[in-house]
Each structure stands twice: as structure tokens, then as C-alpha cells.
Enzyme design. Structure first.
Site, PDB file in Angstrom:
ATOM      1  N   VAL A 126       0.790  -1.449  -0.185  1.00 38.49           N
ATOM      2  CA  VAL A 126       0.170  -0.139  -0.117  1.00 38.49           C
ATOM      3  C   VAL A 126       0.946   1.457   0.006  1.00 38.49           C
ATOM      4  CG1 VAL A 126      -2.071  -0.987   1.133  1.00 38.49           C
ATOM      5  CG2 VAL A 126      -0.242   0.058   2.513  1.00 38.49           C
ATOM      6  N   TYR A 127       2.277   1.302   0.419  1.00 39.30           N
ATOM      7  CA  TYR A 127       2.851   2.379   0.155  1.00 39.30           C
ATOM      8  C   TYR A 127       3.070   3.022  -1.351  1.00 39.30           C
ATOM      9  CZ  TYR A 127       4.748   1.012   4.826  1.00 39.30           C
ATOM     10  OH  TYR A 127       4.780   0.852   6.228  1.00 39.30           O
TER      11      TYR A 127
END
Length: 345
Positions: free
Chosen positions: A61-62
Site C-alpha cells: 500500500v505504500y
């Protein structure tokens, strides 16, 4: 650099590791953190590896996967010199299988992470959150398959409660599956909730802590002081709502003591705050962040020295808060205290 075992595993990790949330720079949260590209990341890794920091942590998700892509390009040609940790489980899309830790989700997530990172194995793969809808037996069986396939070497979790972690460990023991050896947790001088239940659990079960946000979501940089507004360049202007809540008076009390000890030691406020964490039970590695070379070099200065017992006691006193039930009797009542594990003060 200091090195420790990761929990009860045989894997040795550096006391400091580098988080790559600043790599990629996509989205409102990660865009505010930083936008390090591959060239900048290679330079940061050069400095880190030279200092003995060889563990790099990311997540799918980064920056919508861009962090893993940038990290992959930065480690190209020296994969055998580094340890790569990444995470999956939080939503990456709107589809029914774009979140959680089902077999379908985990197999897809690991394969996608390997492609983005340009590697054929992950040194550590962590579940980014507990998925209450998926049986722990399905999760553990899937992770076992990924380990047997050589795609994952060690497994861990992040942001689990005590019962969620203990249920998973018990199921792993019962079914002869690989045990989680790491728990990536929020822990700082302005956020010591980890000590109430998860730290004793980690000590008892051999689960090492990988600490995220050791500076309290940017509050312990030394730039935020009592009676002054947030500095113009602070990330808190844009990201405070995403992170852990912190009582302002607690923060000011802690910063006052950090500032005094920084003066006594000739170290910076962040270095003192991180050094305090490095001496806490169960902590295997503290994940530092860096938007540029200066920040990285400053944070690397947190190792190679130690606070005195008197300085630790002052920081303990300034940051201590009454634990919630059922933990507070073990801190405050003699009969209970005699039964408490001798961990954190």
C-alpha cells in the site's frame, strides 16, 4: 551497528532498519511523506549499507506499490547484501479480493510484490492487519505453502491485538505451521501501549518487535515545542489524521526531558528517543525513515552509545501513563505486582 535475533528465529537483523514509506510519493499520505525516486533511494541505501543497516521495510500500500518498485531498483545488483521485508493485507483496490489475507489475496499479493521488487524471495513477509473474516488456519496454511515454495523465508504480522496474535501462534503450533517471528508495532515515548500486553506476549512467545514510527508520527523530532505552533515544514499539517493520537501535554512533557538529555549527551532529540527504544525488551529493530541523506545520517546516530540508567528513568517517568484495566493493578497494587512479568517499567 548493533545486531539482534529477530524474535526466537535464527535470522539476525540490524538494530535499525529503514522504512521506505518515503519512496514513490503517490497519494495524500505517502506524497506528504516524501517522493524519493530510484536514484535517491540508491544513494540512501549506499549510506545505510555502509553503516551496517541492511534491513529495508516496505508494503504494497505504500504509494500504491511504487515504494516496492523503487526499492527493487535500488537493491538491484546487491540483493544478497540486504534483507527485504514487505507487508500485505490492507486494501489496494475496491474489488472483493483486494483486501484481507485470504489464500487468493496472499498468493496474488506475494507474487505482485516479488515482481515489483525484482526478486524471487522475501526475507520477511508480514500481514499488515488482522483479517477477521478469514480463518487463521487458511492464513497459516497459505503462508506455509509460500515458505515451502521458497518465496518467503520468515513470516510476521503488524498491528495485531494480543488475542489475535496468540490465536495465530496457537494454531501454528497445533498444525505444525511456521510461527510468526516478528510483530511490526507502533511504539514510542509518546505511545507506550505496546508494553501493556504485546510486549509480555512477545517475550513469552519469542516474537520480536519491529517498531514503526519511533518518533511518534513526527512529534519527537525536536522541532515541536510547548507554546509554539507547528513548524511550516512539518508533515503533521497533512498527515496527523492518519497516525496514532497523542496527547499534547504528554508530548510536551516528553520533549522537555528529551531536550535536556540531548544537551547532556551531545545527541539530537530524535537520537535520544530512538536510543531509549533500542533498550526496551523484545525490540529487535527500530524502523527509521528518511526523506534525505541528512535525516538518514542523523537517525543512524542513534546507535553506538547508551543512555545512562538515570536518563532512562527520567524518560520513563515523563512518558509513563496509567495502563487500562486489566493491566493497571499489576502496576499499582502490591499483590498483583508480585505476579507481573519483570519487563517494562
Amino acid at each position: 551497528m548493533e545486531y539482534r535475533r529477530l524474535g526466537a528465529s535464527g535470522l539476525t537483523v540490524p538494530a535499525l532498519s529503514l522504512g521506505t514509506g518515503t519512496f514513490g510519493g503517490r497519494g495524500p499520505l505517502f506524497g506528504a511523506w516524501g517522493d524519493t525516486d530510484a536514484a535517491g533511494a540508491r544513494r540512501l541505501l549506499d549510506i545505510a549499507i555502509d553503516a551496517g543497516l541492511t534491513l529495508f521495510d516496505s508494503a504494497d500500500v505504500y504509494s500504491d506499490g511504487a515504494s516496492e518498485e523503487v526499492l527493487g531498483r535500488a537493491v538491484k545488483g546487491r540483493r544478497d547484501r540486504v534483507l527485504i521485508s514487505t507487508k500485505a493485507g490492507l486494501p489496494t483496490g475496491d474489488g472483493p479480493n483486494d483486501a484481507g489475507t485470504s489464500r487468493a489475496r496472499l498468493v496474488t499479493a506475494v507474487d505482485a510484490a516479488l515482481r515489483r521488487l525484482g526478486t524471487d524471495y522475501l526475507d520477511l513477509f508480514q500481514l499488515h492487519a488482522f483479517d477477521a473474516a478469514t480463518p487463521v488456519e487458511e492464513v497459516l496454511a497459505t503462508l506455509d505453502d509460500l515458505v515451502r515454495a521458497g518465496k518467503v523465508r520468515y513470516t510476521g504480522v503488524s498491528n495485531f491485538s494480543g488475542w489475535q496474535l496468540m490465536k495465530s501462534l496457537a494454531a501454528a503450533d497445533r498444525d505444525a505451521r511456521p510461527r510468526y517471528v516478528a510483530h511490526q508495532v507502533y511504539y514510542s515515548l509518546v505511545g507506550r501501549d505496546y508494553e501493556w500486553e504485546l510486549m509480555p506476549l512477545g517475550a513469552d512467545q519469542g516474537v520480536g518487535a519491529l517498531v514503526w514510527s519511533p518518533l511518534g508520527w513526527g512529534r519527537l523530532t525536536g522541532r515541536i515545542r510547548r507554546g509554539t505552533p507547528l513548524p511550516p515544514g512539518s508533515r503533521l499539517h497533512d498527515t496527523a489524521g492518519f497516525g496514532p493520537p497523542v496527547d499534547d501535554e504528554l508530548m510536551y512533557d516528553v520533549v522537555d526531558v528529551l531536550d535536556a538529555i540531548a544537551g547532556e549527551t551531545g545527541r539530537s532529540v530524535p537520537q535520544v528517543a530512538i536510543n531509549w527504544l533500542l533498550r526496551r525488551p523484545t525490540v529487535s529493530s527500530v524502523i527509521i525513515g528518511a526523506r534525505d541523506e541528512h535525516q538518514l545520517r542523523q537517525n543512524l546516530g542513534a546507535v553506538g552509545w547508551e543512555l545512562t540508567p538515570e536518563q532512562v528513568a527520567r524518560l520513563d517517568a515523563a512518558s509513563s501513563r496509567t495502563a487500562p484495566y486489566p493491566y493497571f493493578p499489576y502496576r499499582r497494587q502490591e499483590a498483583f505486582a508480585r505476579l507481573a512479568p519483570p519487563l517494562a517499567g
